[in-house]
Design a protein around this motif. Structure first.
Motif, short mmCIF file in Angstrom:
data_model
loop_
_atom_site.label_atom_id
_atom_site.label_comp_id
_atom_site.label_asym_id
_atom_site.label_seq_id
_atom_site.Cartn_x
_atom_site.Cartn_y
_atom_site.Cartn_z
N UNK A 128 0.94 -1.36 0.01
CA UNK A 128 0.11 0.08 -0.06
C UNK A 128 0.81 1.31 0.09
N UNK A 129 1.94 1.09 0.60
CA UNK A 129 2.86 2.34 0.68
C UNK A 129 4.12 2.31 -0.42
N UNK A 130 3.95 1.36 -1.31
CA UNK A 130 4.90 1.04 -2.17
C UNK A 130 4.28 0.94 -3.70
N UNK A 131 4.28 1.93 -4.48
CA UNK A 131 3.45 1.82 -5.76
C UNK A 131 4.18 1.05 -6.67
N UNK A 132 5.20 0.66 -6.47
CA UNK A 132 6.14 -0.03 -7.55
C UNK A 132 6.05 -1.50 -7.06
N UNK A 133 5.23 -1.77 -6.00
CA UNK A 133 5.11 -3.38 -5.47
C UNK A 133 3.58 -3.75 -5.83
N UNK A 134 3.31 -4.82 -6.48
CA UNK A 134 2.05 -5.29 -6.61
C UNK A 134 2.02 -6.69 -6.13
N UNK A 135 0.83 -7.15 -5.59
CA UNK A 135 0.67 -8.48 -4.97
C UNK A 135 -0.37 -9.15 -5.85
N UNK A 136 -0.26 -10.27 -6.19
CA UNK A 136 -1.21 -11.03 -6.86
C UNK A 136 -2.75 -11.01 -6.13
N UNK A 137 -3.80 -10.88 -6.81
CA UNK A 137 -4.98 -10.76 -5.98
C UNK A 137 -5.53 -11.97 -5.45
N UNK A 138 -6.36 -12.13 -4.28
CA UNK A 138 -6.43 -13.51 -3.38
C UNK A 138 -7.07 -14.56 -4.39
N UNK A 139 -8.06 -14.13 -5.19
CA UNK A 139 -8.68 -14.82 -6.16
C UNK A 139 -7.65 -15.72 -7.06
N UNK A 140 -6.44 -15.28 -7.36
CA UNK A 140 -5.71 -15.76 -8.15
C UNK A 140 -4.21 -16.42 -7.70
N UNK A 141 -4.35 -16.40 -6.28
CA UNK A 141 -3.33 -17.19 -5.60
C UNK A 141 -3.48 -18.62 -5.99
N UNK A 142 -2.35 -19.25 -6.23
CA UNK A 142 -2.33 -20.62 -6.30
C UNK A 142 -1.71 -21.47 -5.54
N UNK A 143 -2.02 -22.60 -5.09
CA UNK A 143 -1.44 -23.59 -4.03
C UNK A 143 -0.31 -24.31 -4.67
N UNK A 144 0.85 -23.76 -4.45
CA UNK A 144 1.99 -24.44 -5.30
C UNK A 144 2.52 -25.60 -4.70
N UNK A 145 2.77 -26.92 -5.32
CA UNK A 145 3.33 -28.11 -4.92
C UNK A 145 4.68 -28.35 -5.52
N UNK A 146 5.40 -28.90 -4.80
CA UNK A 146 6.73 -29.43 -5.53
C UNK A 146 6.21 -30.62 -6.60
N UNK A 147 6.80 -30.38 -7.93
CA UNK A 147 6.56 -31.52 -8.95
C UNK A 147 5.30 -31.21 -9.74
N UNK A 148 4.48 -30.19 -9.01
CA UNK A 148 3.30 -30.08 -9.86
C UNK A 148 3.14 -28.76 -10.80
N UNK A 149 2.24 -28.69 -11.84
CA UNK A 149 1.92 -27.81 -12.61
C UNK A 149 1.67 -26.52 -12.02
N UNK A 150 1.25 -26.73 -10.74
CA UNK A 150 1.01 -25.23 -9.97
C UNK A 150 2.11 -24.23 -9.96
N UNK A 151 3.48 -24.78 -9.90
CA UNK A 151 4.45 -23.84 -10.06
C UNK A 151 4.66 -23.19 -11.21
N UNK A 152 4.19 -23.61 -12.29
CA UNK A 152 4.24 -23.01 -13.72
C UNK A 152 2.93 -22.00 -13.65
N UNK A 153 1.75 -22.31 -13.08
CA UNK A 153 0.78 -21.70 -13.06
C UNK A 153 0.81 -20.29 -12.09
N UNK A 154 1.46 -20.58 -11.04
CA UNK A 154 1.79 -19.29 -10.02
C UNK A 154 2.57 -18.23 -11.04
#
Length: 579
Positions: free
Chosen positions: A208-234
């Protein structure tokens, strides 16, 4: 009594069937058939003859699905949600129902992928004369400045850093604070698992205090797992956010940047910000720096498996046909998920428009194990962006042992996804102060991975980076004077034979020859002298250096032994290079 019915062929035997001294060995077909044989009791065989077609079908289906029942029961011990179990069942059905529906093909059998890379396909078993595997691996893309678009001044280079984060927020914040300069932007994806929720909330407040920093919105967060496509999807979510392609995105126009640098929160820069800008700006704006094994991956079809990811685990279903140029029009490439790419290539993957290679390959990659180690190089090498490929990503990694080298009871089972329990993956080792010498000597810009709890090594790196930043500025101002090195790599100024001290008296000493023109001595006391060039094979002639700047390294003139004195952080280390 049980009667086993197996379809066998008497034609395929390699030995003489009529020779009792050499009974025929089993063919591969016979061996595999026995694994899936149907075992009927005499009573069931009698029932097959007396039952009507529907009843007989039910009896046979019960036998046919015994192994599927056992596989599903094993998988469902880990997959407990209704959604995950339904997903697994659906993917099992792709094989089972394809047999019943003769018009349906097995998954990705017969699929064709549009390869838009204009470069010729190479046969690595029959390379053209004068072309070596090494020269292909060392491919560069750094044409003259009048033949490609370069940024005029490196200080004007705008970098978008895409960061994958899980765990605590401190390492991510430190990474951003270290790399930030005017014009740079940061887009952070925080793992969607609950243990990262507190970090996500903290980063939202930080941004909020850093206009150059963006956080992926909650609805698009991915549960990332070792070995899974989720790493790519993130990573794909970071791409989509950067080009304002997410529905209800907090930004309505694409972010402004020239180059995209992909890092994890466990990464850290090992060169100063000026050096990072200068290095990246020394390549064209359309250069894609993706470390790729240029020889296509050619896995054994029996060892390449189809996976489904859900309930924070990767579940093996059956076989996944490997992609080859001959069978599918495209090749698979082992590659790194950490890279420096052009804005255009990032947008190509963000949009993944129908009809492009990346669009179709995404469907395939979702079922490949450890997809992050093939996805980005495979997309690059099978798309029009292949001609802008520089085969180096400037990321320093160190590995030690495979997970399968660890005692089975101590292994991380998430890294052992193959049917063979002794075939496992591995992750980079954690870098500590003991590894600083390697980081100083590295030509890379970044390194991973670092522990959230070990700030000592990061402090040492920051001290080193600050010195380099000052050096860059002094050189630009004309105020820099090269320091006298504390490590003398000249030794005697001519060819030298370096011998491991413990093997001096051995009949087979461990030694390397250095230099070219040297004096001929192999008499008593040879270990303190030198050898002539003809006595050292050309590929055993080495050069020592450069050495790291911490500590002192000398050669004692009286004994010819190497002596070292520890510096502030480590003892001296030198590279030894083949001449």
């Amino acid at each position: 009594m049980v009667i086993t019915l197996v379809l066998l062929s008497s034609i395929a035997h390699g030995n003489d069937d009529n020779n009792p001294q050499h009974p025929p060995s089993k063919t591969h077909y016979e061996i595999e058939s026995e694994k899936v044989a149907l075992n009927f009791t005499p009573g069931q065989l009698e029932d097959l003859a007396n039952l009507d077609a529907v009843e007989a079908t039910i009896l046979v289906l019960d036998k046919l699905t015994e192994s599927v029942h056992d596989r599903l029961a094993t998988i469902f011990e880990k997959a407990t949600s209704a959604e995950c179990r339904a997903k697994i069942a659906t993917n099992f059905a792709y094989w089972i129902k394809a047999i019943g529906n003769e018009d349906a093909a097995l998954p990705f059998v017969g699929s064709y992928f549009h390869n838009s890379c204009p470069e010729p396909h190479l046969d690595f078993d029959n390379l053209p004369e004068g072309v070596s595997f090494e020269s292909i691996m060392h491919r560069t893309y750094q044409p003259p400045r009048d033949e490609a678009e370069y940024i005029e001044e490196s200080k004007d280079l705008k970098i978008l850093y895409g960061i994958l984060m899980h765990g605590g927020p401190n390492s991510t914040i430190r990474l951003i604070e270290t790399l930030h300069e005017e014009g740079h932007t940061f887009v952070v994806h925080v793992d969607a698992k609950p243990e990262s929720d507190d970090a996500y909330d903290l980063l939202l407040r930080y941004a909020l205090e850093k206009p150059h920093v963006h956080i992926i919105p909650q609805d698009y967060r991915v549960r990332a797992n070792w070995g899974g496509y989720s790493m790519v999807n993130a990573t794909i979510q970071i791409f989509k956010y950067s080009f304002a392609l997410l529905h209800d995105s907090p930004i309505d126009t694409p972010l402004d940047f020239h180059k995209f640098v992909h890092l994890s929160a466990s990464s850290y820069p090992i060169k100063s910000n000026s050096e990072i800008r200068d290095r990246i700006a020394s390549y064209p704006l359309d250069a894609n720096m993706v470390m790729t094994m240029m020889k296509p991956l050619n896995p054994d079809p029996h060892a390449f498996n189809y996976y489904v990811e859900c309930d924070d685990a990767v579940h093996r279903i059956y076989r996944l046909p490997p992609l080859t140029e001959k069978t599918h029009g495209a090749e698979l490439y082992t590659s790194s998920q950490w890279f420096i790419i052009s804005r255009e290539f990032a947008e190509y993957m963000a949009r993944a428009e129908r009809g492009t290679f990346v669009h179709d390959y995404m469907q395939y990659a979702q079922h490949a194990v450890v997809a992050d180690e093939t996805f980005f190089g495979t997309v690059l090498r099978n798309s029009e962006f292949c001609t802008k490929h520089h085969n180096k990503n400037y990321m320093h990694l160190q590995f030690d042992r495979w997970e399968s080298d660890i005692e089975s009871k101590e292994r991380n089972e998430r890294k052992c996804l193959s049917p063979d329990p002794n075939r496992c993956g591995r992750s980079p080792t954690l870098l500590t102060r003991d590894d600083f010498f390697a980081l100083e000597l590295s030509d890379d810009l970044f390194a991973r991975k670092f522990s959230d709890d070990d700030t000592e090594i990061l402090d040492i790196i920051d001290e080193f980076r600050a010195g380099n930043e000052m050096k860059v500025r002094d050189i630009a101002a004309g105020n820099y004077t090269e320091k006298v090195p504390t490590v003398d790599t000249r030794f005697e100024g001519h060819g030298t034979l370096i011998t491991a001290k413990d093997t001096v008296d051995s009949s087979s000493p461990l030694c390397v020859g250095l230099g070219s023109t040297v004096v001929p001595t192999l008499s008593q006391g040879w270990e303190t002298g030198a050898v002539i060039q003809e006595e050292v094979l050309s590929n055993n002639q080495f050069e020592v250096g450069p050495c790291n700047s911490d500590g002192i390294l000398r050669r004692r003139p009286d004994t010819a032994q190497m002596e070292s004195s520890r510096g502030k952080h480590s003892s001296p280390h030198c590279l030894i290079k083949i001449l």
